[in-house]
Design a protein around this motif. Structure first.
Motif, PDB file in Angstrom:
ATOM      1  N   ARG A   1      40.217  40.520  35.432  1.00 37.98           N
ATOM      2  CA  ARG A   1      39.304  39.424  35.685  1.00 37.98           C
ATOM      3  C   ARG A   1      39.121  39.135  37.174  1.00 37.98           C
ATOM      4  N   GLN A   2      40.173  38.660  37.816  1.00 35.09           N
ATOM      5  CA  GLN A   2      40.052  38.192  39.178  1.00 35.09           C
ATOM      6  C   GLN A   2      41.171  38.792  40.017  1.00 35.09           C
ATOM      7  N   ASP A   3      41.003  38.755  41.330  1.00 36.52           N
ATOM      8  CA  ASP A   3      42.043  39.258  42.221  1.00 36.52           C
ATOM      9  C   ASP A   3      43.280  38.378  42.202  1.00 36.52           C
ATOM     10  N   THR A   4      43.176  37.198  41.622  1.00 35.15           N
ATOM     11  CA  THR A   4      44.306  36.283  41.590  1.00 35.15           C
ATOM     12  C   THR A   4      45.198  36.496  40.381  1.00 35.15           C
ATOM     13  N   LEU A   5      44.882  37.476  39.547  1.00 32.60           N
ATOM     14  CA  LEU A   5      45.685  37.717  38.360  1.00 32.60           C
ATOM     15  C   LEU A   5      47.086  38.176  38.730  1.00 32.60           C
ATOM     16  N   HIS A   6      48.050  37.659  37.995  1.00 30.45           N
ATOM     17  CA  HIS A   6      49.427  38.073  38.183  1.00 30.45           C
ATOM     18  C   HIS A   6      49.882  38.810  36.933  1.00 30.45           C
ATOM     19  N   CYS A   7      50.767  39.750  37.103  1.00 27.63           N
ATOM     20  CA  CYS A   7      51.210  40.542  35.969  1.00 27.63           C
ATOM     21  C   CYS A   7      52.716  40.726  36.050  1.00 27.63           C
TER      22      CYS A   7
ATOM     23  N   THR B   1      40.908  19.332  23.617  1.00 28.00           N
ATOM     24  CA  THR B   1      39.983  19.567  24.728  1.00 28.00           C
ATOM     25  C   THR B   1      40.461  20.778  25.522  1.00 28.00           C
ATOM     26  N   PRO B   2      39.548  21.456  26.221  1.00 27.72           N
ATOM     27  CA  PRO B   2      39.923  22.698  26.902  1.00 27.72           C
ATOM     28  C   PRO B   2      41.002  22.551  27.961  1.00 27.72           C
ATOM     29  N   ASP B   3      41.219  21.345  28.467  1.00 26.04           N
ATOM     30  CA  ASP B   3      42.211  21.154  29.520  1.00 26.04           C
ATOM     31  C   ASP B   3      43.622  20.900  28.985  1.00 26.04           C
ATOM     32  N   MET B   4      43.777  20.690  27.689  1.00 33.00           N
ATOM     33  CA  MET B   4      45.104  20.446  27.116  1.00 33.00           C
ATOM     34  C   MET B   4      45.959  21.703  27.198  1.00 33.00           C
TER      35      MET B   4
ATOM     36  N   LYS C   1      49.929  34.813  28.503  1.00 37.20           N
ATOM     37  CA  LYS C   1      48.993  33.747  28.826  1.00 37.20           C
ATOM     38  C   LYS C   1      47.791  33.603  27.914  1.00 37.20           C
ATOM     39  N   PHE C   2      47.442  34.590  27.125  1.00 40.07           N
ATOM     40  CA  PHE C   2      46.122  34.531  26.512  1.00 40.07           C
ATOM     41  C   PHE C   2      46.123  35.189  25.156  1.00 40.07           C
ATOM     42  N   GLN C   3      45.641  34.493  24.165  1.00 42.89           N
ATOM     43  CA  GLN C   3      45.543  35.071  22.836  1.00 42.89           C
ATOM     44  C   GLN C   3      44.080  35.248  22.450  1.00 42.89           C
ATOM     45  N   TRP C   4      43.885  35.524  21.179  1.00 42.23           N
ATOM     46  CA  TRP C   4      42.555  35.751  20.646  1.00 42.23           C
ATOM     47  C   TRP C   4      41.837  34.428  20.444  1.00 42.23           C
ATOM     48  N   ILE C   5      40.594  34.345  20.875  1.00 39.22           N
ATOM     49  CA  ILE C   5      39.782  33.147  20.669  1.00 39.22           C
ATOM     50  C   ILE C   5      38.626  33.497  19.752  1.00 39.22           C
ATOM     51  N   ILE C   6      38.392  32.652  18.751  1.00 38.26           N
ATOM     52  CA  ILE C   6      37.282  32.850  17.824  1.00 38.26           C
ATOM     53  C   ILE C   6      36.254  31.745  18.034  1.00 38.26           C
ATOM     54  N   VAL C   7      34.998  32.139  18.180  1.00 35.96           N
ATOM     55  CA  VAL C   7      33.877  31.212  18.270  1.00 35.96           C
ATOM     56  C   VAL C   7      33.109  31.273  16.954  1.00 35.96           C
ATOM     57  N   VAL C   8      32.864  30.123  16.346  1.00 33.43           N
ATOM     58  CA  VAL C   8      32.086  30.069  15.105  1.00 33.43           C
ATOM     59  C   VAL C   8      30.844  29.222  15.374  1.00 33.43           C
ATOM     60  N   MET C   9      29.679  29.890  15.343  1.00 28.37           N
ATOM     61  CA  MET C   9      28.432  29.185  15.608  1.00 28.37           C
ATOM     62  C   MET C   9      27.843  28.601  14.334  1.00 28.37           C
TER      63      MET C   9
ATOM     64  N   ASN D   1      35.623  31.682  28.490  1.00 31.75           N
ATOM     65  CA  ASN D   1      35.863  32.400  29.741  1.00 31.75           C
ATOM     66  C   ASN D   1      36.744  31.630  30.718  1.00 31.75           C
ATOM     67  N   ASP D   2      37.006  30.385  30.439  1.00 32.32           N
ATOM     68  CA  ASP D   2      37.784  29.554  31.356  1.00 32.32           C
ATOM     69  C   ASP D   2      39.275  29.815  31.185  1.00 32.32           C
ATOM     70  N   SER D   3      39.680  30.994  31.590  1.00 37.43           N
ATOM     71  CA  SER D   3      41.078  31.399  31.479  1.00 37.43           C
ATOM     72  C   SER D   3      41.376  32.423  32.557  1.00 37.43           C
ATOM     73  N   ASN D   4      42.618  32.460  33.021  1.00 38.19           N
ATOM     74  CA  ASN D   4      43.000  33.451  34.023  1.00 38.19           C
ATOM     75  C   ASN D   4      43.048  34.857  33.449  1.00 38.19           C
ATOM     76  N   TYR D   5      43.169  34.928  32.135  1.00 37.16           N
ATOM     77  CA  TYR D   5      43.276  36.230  31.492  1.00 37.16           C
ATOM     78  C   TYR D   5      42.215  36.369  30.411  1.00 37.16           C
ATOM     79  N   GLY D   6      41.849  37.582  30.097  1.00 36.27           N
ATOM     80  CA  GLY D   6      40.854  37.809  29.058  1.00 36.27           C
ATOM     81  C   GLY D   6      41.233  38.994  28.200  1.00 36.27           C
ATOM     82  N   LEU D   7      41.973  38.736  27.130  1.00 32.26           N
ATOM     83  CA  LEU D   7      42.411  39.843  26.284  1.00 32.26           C
ATOM     84  C   LEU D   7      41.405  40.153  25.190  1.00 32.26           C
ATOM     85  N   SER D   8      41.077  39.167  24.352  1.00 34.18           N
ATOM     86  CA  SER D   8      40.285  39.481  23.170  1.00 34.18           C
ATOM     87  C   SER D   8      39.546  38.260  22.659  1.00 34.18           C
ATOM     88  N   SER D   9      38.493  38.509  21.868  1.00 30.22           N
ATOM     89  CA  SER D   9      37.637  37.408  21.419  1.00 30.22           C
ATOM     90  C   SER D   9      36.818  37.850  20.209  1.00 30.22           C
TER      91      SER D   9
END
Length: 266
Positions: free
Chosen positions: A221-227, A143-146, A19-27, A174-182
């Motif tokens: 992250r949350q109690d709703t996480l599935h694995c 957009t983040p919802d795509m 579900k989740f890959q690496w996200i890079i933020v460039v300020m 942070n708007d993701s069910n999973y949080g692996l890396s950033s």
């Protein structure tokens, strides 16, 4: 026995990889050349086929146009080919099924309004027709919802998302069910430490792309996480994640920032 009861359960990667890959933020204050190196390797290294491939680039609007041009120019020079050849930058997709899956996501991206800046097609020219190759691809106007911004494509595809503030960038990340890396590229030491604190991911890098650490710990992250291995719903399980977080900074850049800030007059 007492020690065993206090240990955190092990972190299994298979629940995160789905579900989740690496996200890079460039300020806007980032070292753009440094960020470019991280983005290109993050998105296209290993053909994007790893759990810490960069699926999304969150770019501040003040540098987005310039950085996008830099990324386009670097991407256009990448060479597709067999991994055994020394001049190859991007190798093949693992099999035909996954190749078609990547192509399908590009169709979805176009349908939802994303703009393909480069790539976006199966590569079949010359000897590439004998393998499972996909052109390195940059998607803009995402957009983040795509779906391409929320699902793992597992191919050489990166989506660009524009933001107007640091806070907006962190919220989208942070708007993701999973949080692996950033990763966050910035010269602002205050932002750096805020990112380390506020980002809900198991790994956070400052001005670095640590793809080699894909087996690092993951944050529950949350109690709703599935694995589940098959990506199907299952009862929430604490045993899929532990509660540790790993934060690192590119030493040269961060130390330089600290020294500059310390020496400034009050």
């Amino acid at each position: 026995r007492n020690s065993r009861s206090e240990l955190e359960p092990p972190a299994f990667m298979h629940g995160v990889v789905q579900k989740f890959q690496w996200i890079i933020v460039v300020m806007e204050d980032a070292d753009l050349e440094l960020a470019l190196d991280g983005a290109v390797w993050g998105a296209f290294g290993t053909t994007g086929q790893r759990c810490t491939a960069t699926s999304r680039l969150i770019l501040h609007r003040d540098i987005k146009e310039k950085f996008t041009t830099m990324l386009y120019e670097r991407t256009s020079k990448l060479r597709l080919g067999a991994g055994t050849e020394s001049n190859t930058d991007i190798g093949p997709i693992v099999n035909e099924k996954q190749l078609q899956q990547v192509s399908k996501y590009l169709d979805i991206a176009r349908e939802e309004g994303a703009k393909v800046l480069i790539g976006g097609e199966i590569a079949s020219e010359g000897s590439l027709k004998n393998g499972y190759f996909f052109q390195p691809t940059i998607l803009d106007d995402v957009t983040p919802d795509m779906r391409v911004a929320r699902k793992e494509i597992f191919g050489p595809v990166v989506a660009l998302i524009e933001v107007s503030s640091f806070e907006e960038a962190i919220a989208i990340l942070n708007d993701s069910n999973y949080g692996l890396s950033s990763s966050v590229y910035t010269r602002d030491i205050n932002r750096a430490f805020t990112a380390m604190h506020d980002i809900e991911a198991g790994i956070t890098y400052i001005s670095a792309q640590g793809a080699q650490l894909c087996l690092q710990r993951c944050l529950r992250r949350q109690d709703t996480l599935h694995c589940t291995k098959d990506n199907q719903s299952a009862a929430p399980s604490r045993h899929c994640f532990n509660s540790f977080k790993s934060c690192s900074a590119y030493p040269g850049k961060l130390i330089a920032m600290i020294r500059i800030m310390v020496r400034r007059p009050a």
